[in-house]
Every structure is written in C-alpha cells, then in structure tokens.
Design a protein around this motif. Structure first.
Motif, PDB file in Angstrom:
ATOM      1  N   GLU A 142       0.838  -1.192   0.000  1.00 30.69           N
ATOM      2  CA  GLU A 142       0.000   0.000   0.000  1.00 30.69           C
ATOM      3  C   GLU A 142       0.874   1.243   0.000  1.00 30.69           C
ATOM      4  O   GLU A 142       1.885   1.318   0.687  1.00 30.69           O
ATOM      5  CB  GLU A 142      -0.920   0.009   1.228  1.00 30.69           C
ATOM      6  CG  GLU A 142      -1.922  -1.145   1.235  1.00 30.69           C
ATOM      7  CD  GLU A 142      -2.881  -1.071   2.404  1.00 30.69           C
ATOM      8  OE1 GLU A 142      -2.633  -0.296   3.351  1.00 30.69           O
ATOM      9  OE2 GLU A 142      -3.899  -1.787   2.370  1.00 30.69           O
ATOM     10  N   LYS A 164      -3.650   0.656  -3.259  1.00 32.05           N
ATOM     11  CA  LYS A 164      -3.316  -0.753  -3.077  1.00 32.05           C
ATOM     12  C   LYS A 164      -3.297  -1.441  -4.438  1.00 32.05           C
ATOM     13  O   LYS A 164      -3.512  -0.791  -5.460  1.00 32.05           O
ATOM     14  CB  LYS A 164      -4.326  -1.412  -2.152  1.00 32.05           C
ATOM     15  CG  LYS A 164      -5.772  -1.323  -2.620  1.00 32.05           C
ATOM     16  CD  LYS A 164      -6.736  -1.841  -1.579  1.00 32.05           C
ATOM     17  CE  LYS A 164      -8.168  -1.820  -2.072  1.00 32.05           C
ATOM     18  NZ  LYS A 164      -8.634  -0.476  -2.456  1.00 32.05           N
ATOM     19  N   THR A 168       5.139   4.316   2.132  1.00 31.70           N
ATOM     20  CA  THR A 168       4.452   3.054   2.380  1.00 31.70           C
ATOM     21  C   THR A 168       3.415   3.263   3.474  1.00 31.70           C
ATOM     22  O   THR A 168       3.568   4.098   4.368  1.00 31.70           O
ATOM     23  CB  THR A 168       5.437   1.957   2.817  1.00 31.70           C
ATOM     24  OG1 THR A 168       6.214   2.429   3.926  1.00 31.70           O
ATOM     25  CG2 THR A 168       6.345   1.546   1.687  1.00 31.70           C
ATOM     26  N   HIS A 169       2.364   2.467   3.383  1.00 27.52           N
ATOM     27  CA  HIS A 169       1.290   2.507   4.374  1.00 27.52           C
ATOM     28  C   HIS A 169       1.121   1.086   4.898  1.00 27.52           C
ATOM     29  O   HIS A 169       0.873   0.173   4.119  1.00 27.52           O
ATOM     30  CB  HIS A 169      -0.007   3.012   3.739  1.00 27.52           C
ATOM     31  CG  HIS A 169      -1.149   3.121   4.693  1.00 27.52           C
ATOM     32  ND1 HIS A 169      -1.360   4.239   5.466  1.00 27.52           N
ATOM     33  CD2 HIS A 169      -2.140   2.248   4.998  1.00 27.52           C
ATOM     34  CE1 HIS A 169      -2.447   4.058   6.195  1.00 27.52           C
ATOM     35  NE2 HIS A 169      -2.935   2.855   5.937  1.00 27.52           N
ATOM     36  N   VAL A 207       6.024  -1.769  -0.392  1.00 25.91           N
ATOM     37  CA  VAL A 207       5.159  -1.514  -1.549  1.00 25.91           C
ATOM     38  C   VAL A 207       5.992  -1.659  -2.824  1.00 25.91           C
ATOM     39  O   VAL A 207       7.155  -1.229  -2.879  1.00 25.91           O
ATOM     40  CB  VAL A 207       4.502  -0.119  -1.471  1.00 25.91           C
ATOM     41  CG1 VAL A 207       5.521   0.997  -1.492  1.00 25.91           C
ATOM     42  CG2 VAL A 207       3.504   0.070  -2.609  1.00 25.91           C
ATOM     43  N   ASP A 227      -4.774  -0.441  -8.071  1.00 19.97           N
ATOM     44  CA  ASP A 227      -5.026   0.996  -8.195  1.00 19.97           C
ATOM     45  C   ASP A 227      -4.069   1.627  -9.200  1.00 19.97           C
ATOM     46  O   ASP A 227      -2.891   1.243  -9.306  1.00 19.97           O
ATOM     47  CB  ASP A 227      -4.874   1.689  -6.843  1.00 19.97           C
ATOM     48  CG  ASP A 227      -6.038   1.409  -5.913  1.00 19.97           C
ATOM     49  OD1 ASP A 227      -7.087   0.962  -6.397  1.00 19.97           O
ATOM     50  OD2 ASP A 227      -5.893   1.629  -4.697  1.00 19.97           O
ATOM     51  N   GLU A 272       0.826   5.496   0.297  1.00 24.73           N
ATOM     52  CA  GLU A 272       0.083   6.694   0.684  1.00 24.73           C
ATOM     53  C   GLU A 272       0.581   7.895  -0.102  1.00 24.73           C
ATOM     54  O   GLU A 272       1.774   8.201  -0.115  1.00 24.73           O
ATOM     55  CB  GLU A 272       0.238   6.969   2.173  1.00 24.73           C
ATOM     56  CG  GLU A 272      -0.552   8.185   2.643  1.00 24.73           C
ATOM     57  CD  GLU A 272      -0.392   8.462   4.123  1.00 24.73           C
ATOM     58  OE1 GLU A 272       0.361   9.393   4.468  1.00 24.73           O
ATOM     59  OE2 GLU A 272      -1.021   7.735   4.928  1.00 24.73           O
ATOM     60  N   VAL A 279      -4.672   6.332   0.079  1.00 24.68           N
ATOM     61  CA  VAL A 279      -3.880   5.111   0.227  1.00 24.68           C
ATOM     62  C   VAL A 279      -4.243   4.195  -0.936  1.00 24.68           C
ATOM     63  O   VAL A 279      -5.403   3.809  -1.097  1.00 24.68           O
ATOM     64  CB  VAL A 279      -4.153   4.418   1.570  1.00 24.68           C
ATOM     65  CG1 VAL A 279      -3.404   3.082   1.636  1.00 24.68           C
ATOM     66  CG2 VAL A 279      -3.726   5.317   2.733  1.00 24.68           C
TER      67      VAL A 279
END
Length: 260
Positions: free
Chosen positions: A73, A87, A106-107, A112, A90, A75, A85
């Motif tokens: 994920e 994923k 990164t989230h 990611v 997307d 951000e 955010v």
C-alpha cells in the motif's frame, strides 16, 4: 514491425536500502544516452519501498505522472489536498501542469512494489489535476485492461474517480494483463511506437531475468522471449498487430504502451 529488447539487468539500478529501484530510462544518477525517452514516454521506474519509508515532499512540473500498484500500500499526499492510500489494482495519475508538490510513503507493515511512469504532455501550462482508477485482477485476466488513455479518447471520463482509463494529456494508451499459462493476447497499434514491460512480480532481481516468461511476436524474424523485468521497444505501423503469449510456468503481469 520491429522489436528491440531492453533486458532487465541492463536497466539502471540502485539499492538505497529503503528503496530498491530500476530505471528503464535515464533517471537520477543513471544516464544512458541510448535510453533517455521513447516518444512521449519518459520514465518507467520499478520501485520497491520498505515499510515506514518513502519519498518526502518534492515538486514536479509539466509531467504526467502515473503510479501502477503491484503489491503493498502506498500513501499519496499532495499540494492539491489529495490524500489517498493506494493498493494492488489501483492506478493514480497526477497531471503536474504548472506545478504540484507531493509525497509518497508506504502505508502499513509491508513493502510496496509499484511502477512510476511519466509521460510528456502535448500541451504545457495545464492546471494540475489528480485522478484515481481501480482495476481488479479479474479485469486483467487473459485480456487487456485499458488503464490510461488520452483525455479526449472514447469513453474517457475526466473526473477524479470514475470507471475506465485514467485521462492523460499525452498521446499514449496503457494496457495491462494478467496472462495465464498457455494463453495469448493481441493488440493492434493505433500509433507508430510501443513499449512492453513484464512486471517483476516474483521478487527483486538484479541479475539475468527469471520468473514469468512471455513470447512477443508479430515482427519480422524470430519472436522475442521476455522474462520478469524485461521490456522491448516496438516500432510499428498503425494497424500492425502484436501477439503476446505466456510460454512460462506462471501468470505473467504485462504492461503495453501504444504511443507517439
């Protein structure tokens, strides 16, 4: 039609600890005059960013910048007030225009993996814009999902969130597929340039490409086999058809550009 391979291990490469990155075209400290851009396509960076790290706030002008999320994920925050955010599946597109500032981190607890792609707009001095799209794996399975298209293209909706491809102010279309073993897809070019990239889904590898394998045909001479991280320049006449076949032992994630 002519195919010119761009082997994965010949791309620019850097391991910064927090960031492991490949550059198809000249970028940052990597410079190769033979690979500066292709048509309006200027950047394809395949990035892996460690948890709790990322790209701090920085500025861009004019470029059309889109991020294709492979795993993890990411951000995004920008000076237009967008916070999101993203994923797997997307696709986020920022038209930098007269100037924006943004950051990407990164989230969550996992790294990611994403591709950051830049194209050159046909018109300078545009107002900055931001778009997001989502394409489930099912939409890409054994067929082309149309993920980016010119803003004036058929079926393109110029809204922040909408179905269909993300609008871009460049003469470029981007398609993505998840190609199963033994399956093939074809594409008939609308323009004279193309680029194909096999996403490096099975892990970071700076050596000779491995993993998923596809065969690209349609040009004079022998077909071209590509593995993860490999790409190829395509010179075609409008209307010419390229065929991509999975000849490996696993699903291949493939991106195809059709552009000027």
């Amino acid at each position: 039609m002519k195919l010119v391979p761009r082997p994965s291990n010949e791309r620019g490469n850097a391991d910064h600890g927090w960031l492991k990155t490949f550059h198809t075209f000249s970028f940052a400290s990597y410079y190769d005059p033979q690979h500066e851009q292709f048509g309006c396509l200027r950047v394809i960076n395949e990035d892996r960013v460690e948890p709790k790290t990322g790209f701090g706030t920085h500025a861009h002008r004019e470029f059309e910048i889109f991020s294709y999320i492979v795993s993890g994920e990411l951000e995004h925050r920008d000076s237009m007030g967008n916070v999101e955010v993203m994923k797997r599946g997307d696709l986020q597109m920022t038209s930098a225009g007269t100037g924006i500032r943004h950051s990407e981190h990164t989230h969550g607890p996992k790294p990611v993996h994403f591709l950051q792609i830049w194209s050159m707009p046909s018109t300078r001095g545009l107002s900055p814009q931001y778009f997001t799209r989502h394409f489930a794996d099912e939409e890409k399975k054994d067929g082309w999902a149309h993920v980016v298209a010119p803003v004036d293209g058929e079926g393109v909706v110029e809204k922040r969130e909408a179905p269909g491809p993300a609008p871009v102010h460049s003469p470029i279309d981007l398609y993505a597929t998840l190609l199963s073993q033994g399956m093939k897809v074809s594409h008939r070019f609308a323009r004279q340039k193309g680029y194909i990239h096999v996403v490096q889904t099975s892990g970071y590898n700076t050596k000779e490409a491995s993993g998923a394998q596809v065969r690209v045909s349609g040009a004079e001479g022998s077909p071209l086999d590509l593995k993860e991280g490999d790409g190829a320049y395509i010179m075609a006449a409008p209307g010419e058809e390229v065929v991509v076949e999975n000849v490996g032992d696993r699903v291949a994630e493939v991106l195809l550009f059709d552009m000027e």
